[in-house]
Design a protein around this motif. Structure first.
Motif, PDB file in Angstrom:
ATOM      1  N   SER B  72       0.815  -1.226   0.000  1.00 14.17           N
ATOM      2  CA  SER B  72       0.000   0.000   0.000  1.00 14.17           C
ATOM      3  C   SER B  72       0.840   1.263   0.000  1.00 14.17           C
ATOM      4  O   SER B  72       0.290   2.360  -0.046  1.00 14.17           O
ATOM      5  N   GLU B  74       2.400   4.583  -0.084  1.00 10.90           N
ATOM      6  CA  GLU B  74       2.166   5.778  -0.890  1.00 10.90           C
ATOM      7  C   GLU B  74       3.501   6.346  -1.361  1.00 10.90           C
ATOM      8  O   GLU B  74       3.540   7.265  -2.180  1.00 10.90           O
ATOM      9  N   PHE B  93      -5.377  -0.421 -12.674  1.00 11.88           N
ATOM     10  CA  PHE B  93      -4.458  -0.245 -11.547  1.00 11.88           C
ATOM     11  C   PHE B  93      -4.893  -1.105 -10.367  1.00 11.88           C
ATOM     12  O   PHE B  93      -6.075  -1.427 -10.227  1.00 11.88           O
ATOM     13  N   ALA B  94      -3.949  -1.401  -9.494  1.00 13.20           N
ATOM     14  CA  ALA B  94      -4.317  -1.958  -8.189  1.00 13.20           C
ATOM     15  C   ALA B  94      -5.078  -0.869  -7.429  1.00 13.20           C
ATOM     16  O   ALA B  94      -4.775   0.319  -7.564  1.00 13.20           O
ATOM     17  N   ARG B  95      -6.087  -1.283  -6.664  1.00 10.32           N
ATOM     18  CA  ARG B  95      -6.996  -0.310  -6.043  1.00 10.32           C
ATOM     19  C   ARG B  95      -6.271   0.709  -5.177  1.00 10.32           C
ATOM     20  O   ARG B  95      -6.510   1.914  -5.276  1.00 10.32           O
ATOM     21  N   ILE B  96      -5.369   0.242  -4.306  1.00  8.34           N
ATOM     22  CA  ILE B  96      -4.753   1.165  -3.347  1.00  8.34           C
ATOM     23  C   ILE B  96      -3.862   2.168  -4.078  1.00  8.34           C
ATOM     24  O   ILE B  96      -3.907   3.361  -3.797  1.00  8.34           O
ATOM     25  N   ARG B  98      -4.098   3.220  -7.156  1.00  8.66           N
ATOM     26  CA  ARG B  98      -4.943   4.157  -7.904  1.00  8.66           C
ATOM     27  C   ARG B  98      -5.487   5.239  -6.964  1.00  8.66           C
ATOM     28  O   ARG B  98      -5.421   6.430  -7.260  1.00  8.66           O
ATOM     29  N   GLN B  99      -5.999   4.796  -5.819  1.00  4.80           N
ATOM     30  CA  GLN B  99      -6.550   5.765  -4.861  1.00  4.80           C
ATOM     31  C   GLN B  99      -5.457   6.697  -4.345  1.00  4.80           C
ATOM     32  O   GLN B  99      -5.670   7.894  -4.185  1.00  4.80           O
ATOM     33  N   ASN B 100      -4.272   6.134  -4.106  1.00  3.80           N
ATOM     34  CA  ASN B 100      -3.153   6.964  -3.629  1.00  3.80           C
ATOM     35  C   ASN B 100      -2.801   8.055  -4.638  1.00  3.80           C
ATOM     36  O   ASN B 100      -2.455   9.178  -4.250  1.00  3.80           O
ATOM     37  N   ASN B 103      -5.546  10.591  -4.373  1.00  6.52           N
ATOM     38  CA  ASN B 103      -5.476  11.205  -3.037  1.00  6.52           C
ATOM     39  C   ASN B 103      -4.396  12.273  -2.977  1.00  6.52           C
ATOM     40  O   ASN B 103      -4.475  13.191  -2.163  1.00  6.52           O
ATOM     41  N   PHE B 157     -15.600  11.706  -8.318  1.00  3.61           N
ATOM     42  CA  PHE B 157     -14.754  11.781  -7.129  1.00  3.61           C
ATOM     43  C   PHE B 157     -13.287  11.999  -7.509  1.00  3.61           C
ATOM     44  O   PHE B 157     -12.611  12.871  -6.953  1.00  3.61           O
ATOM     45  N   TRP B 167      -7.033  14.383  -1.286  1.00  5.58           N
ATOM     46  CA  TRP B 167      -8.102  13.919  -0.382  1.00  5.58           C
ATOM     47  C   TRP B 167      -8.096  14.670   0.947  1.00  5.58           C
ATOM     48  O   TRP B 167      -9.148  14.931   1.523  1.00  5.58           O
TER      49      TRP B 167
END
Lengths: 428, 175
Positions: B72, B74, B93-96, B98-100, B103, B157, B167
């Motif tokens: 995970s 970052e 992308f891997a979920r984490i 992508r969110q990072n 974010n 989002f 974020w």
């Protein structure tokens, strides 16, 4: 239409939906360790927002590099330690009482069915074994979790993995999850949760279920989940006995989270594990899985037993049963890292530590250390390790090293022979 | 808001994990800038020079599926950011990871496999520049003597995070 356990948990924790499909959830538990939290703390300080939303819901541990190996890791520990003290975070575990996060937090009873849990660590999915939605996140999500007690997710779709059949002798939860990842592939569960169900899972202990859920992320899964049942109640009973009239009362409460019979799944994978043999990874991806018996010519330099995947007491017993009365093969290094002080003490009481030491193992303290090549068992270039951890990426345990992921039994057996070894050939 | 676009670095492989993007031994750094020399140090890819000779010449990465899988950390998007790479274009992308990216106010753009194939095919023209209009959701790939336009999509989002700069800014204003 019925709901999955994940949908029920999302419904119960929905705080905001700022945009269609973006679910901002209230968090029950925010877990922190010294690698990914210090940058969040520094950023909060820089923003003049050095606050925590609720110190009782924050759990913290120094586990990745402990004892500190150098000035930089010592500073990371210090930042976390000072922060925990500053904000009166009581559930903070420092050296002497610290253990691998995903082993020590469940052991302390912090995770309950229906909880929402985040941590700046991808193996947070482990806690889904309790019927919680537990997701690994980055430092920014962690920072907002610490400050506001919320985290945003898209509702993941669900994959139902139905596992049935009796495990063969020498085959364990680790072999089962490696087989599941082989079938799903490393990308097969991305943006999904994996529900582990079926008779085999019902028969598994909480520790075995944690091993399953721990590696959901290796198929890309946001969380792994098991349905909370009587075993969940019994595991947690010492922590929840004041909250319920009796165990039946607790069970009834936990069962409200169960996925409905008519819940919808994006995919259903039926696995009969009756014929499953001990397996091991053979490349740089966790879905590259082969029967141990088919790669028994692979020589090893190191055995590593520990981690959030397989460092619990049942894992150490499983390995000790094979190690007992033997010696490590000449030239093979063995490292055992019980995942928590409680596991370590229990292993001592049962005489298991003695078994490993007599076999020539180094018994290290509880730490994540070698699993990600940070300390306590890093490989040299060209070296090969059979490991009970969860990642075999290039360079994971040290630049130029090769990692073969396996069960504690396979790891232990390989240490005796000096090459990858099907534990059934050595089980007494 | 961050700026996006520039020379493209092609990484022609799926499942590039965050240990390859930034090895764990550098995770004891608490300053993002310290990660700069180590980006992609452990990448396993034929023809890719891990010595970093490509560094400074790329602002956009184009790659295949499941980019950023694994840890995970970052530190992976941070290592990209401090090297001025603020956009990764991939099949997924891997979920984490992508969110990072979002974010931190960066772009992780997903395009179908066949479109990614078309972009990789452009690399035969030599050096490629990718201009990015994050408002209009348009990519323009340029090379000597030609260009190609491709539309992309972001969720509301994702868009809001890019506009807000991340974020923390978004959440702090709202919760």
């Amino acid at each position: 239409m019925g709901k999955t356990i994940t949908e029920k948990i999302f419904d119960a924790h929905l705080k905001d939906e700022p945009f269609s499909g973006t679910k901002v959830l209230a968090l029950d538990v925010v877990m922190c360790h010294e690698i990914t939290t210090p940058v969040a703390i520094a950023d909060l300080q820089w923003r003049n927002k050095d606050r925590v939303f609720d110190p009782s819901k924050i759990k913290a541990v120094i586990d990745h590099v402990t004892p500190a190996k150098d000035s930089k890791s010592a500073m990371q520990g210090k930042i976390l330690r000072d922060w925990a003290k500053r904000h009166n975070i009581r559930d903070f575990f420092d050296i002497g009482e610290n253990g691998v996060c995903h082993a020590i937090f469940p052991e302390k009873g912090f995770i309950r069915p229906g909880n929402t849990v985040i941590m700046g660590d991808s193996h947070t999915c482990t806690h889904g074994a309790f019927g919680a939605f537990a997701a690994g996140v980055g430092t920014t999500d962690l920072e907002v979790g610490i400050l506001k007690g919320v985290c945003a997710f898209r509702l993941p779709k669900s994959i139902l993995v139905n596992i049935n059949g009796k495990l063969n002798r020498g085959v364990y939860a680790k072999d089962v999850i490696l087989e599941v990842i082989r079938r799903l592939t490393v990308n097969g569960a991305t943006d999904h949760v994996i529900e582990f169900r079926g008779k085999t899972v019902s028969d598994m202990s909480m520790e075995e279920r944690m091993t399953l859920c721990n590696m959901a992320i290796e198929a890309g899964g946001t969380s792994g989940l098991c349905m909370p049942d009587q075993k969940t109640v019994e595991y947690l009973w010492q922590f929840i006995s004041n909250d319920y009239k009796d165990q039946a009362d607790a069970l009834a409460d936990f069962e409200k989270w169960h996925s409905d019979p008519d819940a919808e799944y994006d995919r259903i994978l039926e696995i009969d594990i009756s014929d499953l043999e001990p397996v091991v990874t053979v490349g740089y991806k966790p879905d590259q899985v082969k029967k141990v018996a088919d790669v028994s010519d692979v020589k090893i330099d190191q055995v590593y037993i520990g981690s959030c995947t397989n460092g619990r007491i049942s894992d150490i017993r499983e390995a000790a049963a094979i190690v007992k009365g033997t010696r490590l093969s000449s030239g093979v290094r063995g490292i055992l890292s019980p995942a928590t002080p409680k596991v370590y003490m229990q292993a001592l009481k049962e005489g298991l530590i003695e078994i490993f030491m007599e076999a020539g193992y180094c018994v290290a303290n509880p730490t994540c250390g070698a699993c990600l090549g940070m300390s306590t068992g890093v490989l040299a270039e060209g070296e090969v390790c059979v490991s009970t951890t969860n990642r075999n990426f290039n360079g994971r345990m040290g630049k130029g090293g090769m990692v073969h992921l396996a069960s504690p039994a396979t790891a232990a057996a390989s240490g005796i022979t000096g090459h990858l070894t099907d534990p059934r050939t050595l089980i007494k | 808001m961050k700026t996006f676009g520039g020379p493209v670095l092609f990484l022609d492989r799926s499942d590039i994990n965050t240990d390859e993007i930034i090895p764990a031994k550098y995770l004891t750094e608490v300053k993002k800038d310290a990660l700069k020399p180590y980006l992609l140090e452990d990448l396993v890819l034929d023809g890719f020079e891990p010595d970093g000779s490509w560094r400074g010449s790329a602002k956009v990465i184009v790659t295949r599926a499941n980019f950023g899988c694994g840890s995970s950390r970052e530190h992976a998007p941070w290592a990209l950011e401090v090297n001025d790479i603020t956009c990764v274009i991939a099949e997924n992308f891997a979920r984490i990871f992508r969110q990072n990216m979002f974010n931190g106010g960066m772009l992780a753009i997903e395009l179908p496999c066949e479109v990614i194939n078309e972009i990789f095919a452009l690399s035969k023209h030599g050096d490629i520049i990718c201009n990015i209009d994050s408002d209009k959701k348009k990519l323009e790939f340029l090379w000597e003597g030609g260009s190609k336009k491709i539309d992309f999509d972001l969720t509301e989002f994702d868009n809001a995070l890019v506009k807000a700069g991340g974020w923390v800014e978004f959440a702090d204003a709202r919760y």
